[in-house]
Scaffold this motif. Structure first.
Motif, short mmCIF file in Angstrom:
data_model
loop_
_atom_site.label_atom_id
_atom_site.label_comp_id
_atom_site.label_asym_id
_atom_site.label_seq_id
_atom_site.Cartn_x
_atom_site.Cartn_y
_atom_site.Cartn_z
N MET A 163 0.84 -1.20 0.00
CA MET A 163 0.00 0.00 0.00
C MET A 163 0.87 1.25 0.00
O MET A 163 2.00 1.24 0.46
N LYS A 164 0.31 2.34 -0.52
CA LYS A 164 1.02 3.61 -0.56
C LYS A 164 1.09 4.23 0.84
O LYS A 164 0.43 3.80 1.76
N ASN A 165 1.88 5.26 0.93
CA ASN A 165 1.98 6.01 2.19
C ASN A 165 0.92 7.11 2.20
O ASN A 165 0.94 8.02 1.37
N TYR A 166 0.01 7.03 3.15
CA TYR A 166 -1.09 7.98 3.20
C TYR A 166 -0.99 8.90 4.43
O TYR A 166 -2.00 9.47 4.86
N THR A 167 0.21 9.07 4.93
CA THR A 167 0.40 9.88 6.14
C THR A 167 -0.17 11.28 5.98
O THR A 167 -0.88 11.79 6.87
N ILE A 206 -11.67 15.42 0.45
CA ILE A 206 -10.50 14.62 0.82
C ILE A 206 -10.80 13.18 0.47
O ILE A 206 -11.81 12.61 0.91
N LEU A 207 -9.94 12.57 -0.34
CA LEU A 207 -10.12 11.18 -0.74
C LEU A 207 -9.03 10.32 -0.11
O LEU A 207 -7.84 10.55 -0.35
N PHE A 208 -9.44 9.35 0.67
CA PHE A 208 -8.52 8.38 1.25
C PHE A 208 -8.94 7.03 0.67
O PHE A 208 -9.74 6.31 1.24
N THR A 209 -8.41 6.73 -0.50
CA THR A 209 -8.85 5.55 -1.24
C THR A 209 -7.65 4.73 -1.70
O THR A 209 -6.62 5.27 -2.10
N ASP A 210 -7.81 3.41 -1.64
CA ASP A 210 -6.75 2.51 -2.10
C ASP A 210 -7.39 1.17 -2.45
O ASP A 210 -7.86 0.44 -1.57
N GLU A 211 -7.40 0.84 -3.73
CA GLU A 211 -8.02 -0.41 -4.15
C GLU A 211 -7.20 -1.64 -3.73
O GLU A 211 -7.70 -2.76 -3.81
N GLN A 212 -5.99 -1.42 -3.26
CA GLN A 212 -5.19 -2.54 -2.76
C GLN A 212 -5.51 -2.86 -1.31
O GLN A 212 -5.05 -3.88 -0.78
N ALA A 213 -6.26 -2.01 -0.65
CA ALA A 213 -6.65 -2.28 0.74
C ALA A 213 -7.55 -3.50 0.79
O ALA A 213 -8.38 -3.72 -0.09
N VAL A 214 -7.41 -4.30 1.82
CA VAL A 214 -8.21 -5.50 1.98
C VAL A 214 -9.69 -5.15 2.12
O VAL A 214 -10.56 -5.83 1.57
N ALA A 215 -9.97 -4.09 2.84
CA ALA A 215 -11.34 -3.62 3.07
C ALA A 215 -11.26 -2.15 3.45
O ALA A 215 -10.19 -1.65 3.82
N THR A 216 -12.37 -1.46 3.37
CA THR A 216 -12.39 -0.07 3.83
C THR A 216 -12.01 -0.01 5.31
O THR A 216 -11.36 0.93 5.76
N GLY A 217 -12.39 -1.05 6.05
CA GLY A 217 -12.03 -1.11 7.46
C GLY A 217 -10.54 -1.03 7.71
O GLY A 217 -10.10 -0.50 8.75
N GLU A 218 -9.73 -1.54 6.78
CA GLU A 218 -8.28 -1.43 6.94
C GLU A 218 -7.84 0.02 6.93
O GLU A 218 -6.96 0.43 7.72
N LEU A 219 -8.44 0.83 6.06
CA LEU A 219 -8.08 2.25 5.97
C LEU A 219 -8.53 3.00 7.22
O LEU A 219 -7.83 3.89 7.70
N VAL A 220 -9.71 2.64 7.74
CA VAL A 220 -10.18 3.27 8.97
C VAL A 220 -9.24 2.93 10.13
O VAL A 220 -8.91 3.78 10.95
N LEU A 221 -8.79 1.69 10.18
CA LEU A 221 -7.83 1.28 11.21
C LEU A 221 -6.54 2.09 11.08
O LEU A 221 -5.98 2.55 12.09
N GLN A 222 -6.06 2.30 9.88
CA GLN A 222 -4.85 3.07 9.66
C GLN A 222 -5.03 4.51 10.14
O GLN A 222 -4.13 5.10 10.77
N LEU A 223 -6.20 5.08 9.88
CA LEU A 223 -6.51 6.43 10.34
C LEU A 223 -6.48 6.52 11.86
O LEU A 223 -5.84 7.43 12.43
N ILE A 224 -7.14 5.59 12.52
CA ILE A 224 -7.23 5.63 13.98
C ILE A 224 -5.85 5.42 14.61
O ILE A 224 -5.48 6.10 15.58
#
Length: 333
Positions: A1-5, A130-148
């Motif tokens: 996955m890319k760096n979304y910092t 603001i778009l926080f999107t990545d089609e390589q993520a397993v699920a949207t939940g993975e991105l929410v976890l990264q945010l938290i």
């Protein structure tokens, strides 16, 4: 996955400087959409924010254990329209197209709130600030976890369980093609936070009502094969639902059944909806990409799990049209 910092920093800044939030997902929300919403809801509430989760569709029966008192998930109506319009920030989760918001779309379009889209579908076209999107993520939940996690917030058990539901359901209990090493590591991380895999699985997959079971039996009775068994189709009519005493939310999970039959490359479920609409759900194995097939009918989704809504055709006409298109995807396999 890319760096979304940097993207996450922008989202956290919006959370820090605003007070009134709306969380929403696509029509007929699934485990990933609902789990992502619930995790973000707990995160925002712990930060003393005013939050409402408002979806166009009711919570499917199989997921109502997530909010047993119906205190969190709200179905859109005139009473919460003004809240959406007057909100500061709107999070749109697990959705790539504005029209998939259903009845919520109009209120969001009228709101001056900051729109933040968190999603893992391919070809995301959501008009967000603001778009926080990545089609390589397993699920949207993975991105929410990264945010938290980037916020430095401790992952609580309610958040971990919500995200585990997102991960578990979008990987088909760790069976689908998006089940990679990262998916299993994420699952292990959430289990280490205290989530019970057996408890979650039992609530989702072992709690079917008799009404839903009767509808499933009727649906399987419609099973037919095309192209020497490479395509499997089933259908559900409005009469079938009336006769079994079921509602639309009871259909959740039916589309996967025929994909498990040996040699089936594409399984398709047709569901009659009111107002002359046919919901078509596509499922496939790794060798066939069905989001392209769904796109032919104005739909989309994931490469192995997609859907479309066909208007102004009868059920038989929709089946004929879709099967004709689907044959092109399997004839050389």
């Amino acid at each position: 996955m890319k760096n979304y910092t940097r993207v996450i920093e922008r989202i956290l800044e919006q959370i820090h400087t605003n007070e009134r939030f709306v969380l929403t997902s696509h029509v007929n929300p699934d485990g990933d959409g609902l789990g992502s919403e619930l995790a973000l809801y707990y995160f925002l509430k712990d930060r003393k924010k005013e939050v409402k989760v408002i979806n166009a569709s009711p919570v499917p029966v199989m997921y109502r254990f997530m909010d047993p008192d119906a205190a969190i998930f709200k179905t859109y109506d005139a009473r919460n329209r003004e809240y959406i319009i007057q909100s500061d920030v709107i999070f749109v989760l697990d959705i790539s197209e504005m029209h998939r918001l259903g009845a919520v779309e109009e209120s969001i379009a009228q709101s001056s709130a900051v729109r933040i889209c968190i999603d893992h579908h391919s070809a995301n076209n959501f008009p967000g600030d603001i778009l926080f999107t990545d089609e390589q993520a397993v699920a949207t939940g993975e991105l929410v976890l990264q945010l938290i996690k980037q916020s430095g917030f401790q992952i609580t058990l309610p958040i971990a369980e919500s995200l585990y539901i997102a991960l578990l359901t979008d990987t088909g209990c760790f069976r689908f093609s998006n089940t990679n090493a990262r998916a299993l590591l994420l699952g292990a991380e959430l289990l280490a936070s205290g989530v019970s895999h057996m408890n979650v699985c039992s609530k989702i997959y072992e709690s079917n009502s008799w009404e839903k079971t009767r509808l499933f039996a009727r649906t399987v009775a419609t099973l037919k094969k095309e192209v020497n068994g490479k395509i499997a189709i089933m259908h559900i009519t409005q009469d079938m639902m009336k006769e079994t005493g079921t509602v639309y939310e009871d259909i959740e999970g039916f589309a996967e059944f025929a994909r498990n039959i040996k040699d089936v490359l594409i399984s398709i479920l047709f569901v009659e909806e009111p107002d002359d609409k046919i919901k078509v759900s596509f499922r496939s194995g790794n060798s066939v990409i069905v989001d392209r097939l769904a796109a032919e009918f104005g739909g989309g989704g994931h490469k192995n799990a997609s859907a479309a809504v066909i208007k102004n055709l009868t059920l038989s006409q929709a089946i004929e049209s879709v099967i004709k298109a689907a044959k092109r995807y399997v004839e050389n396999t």
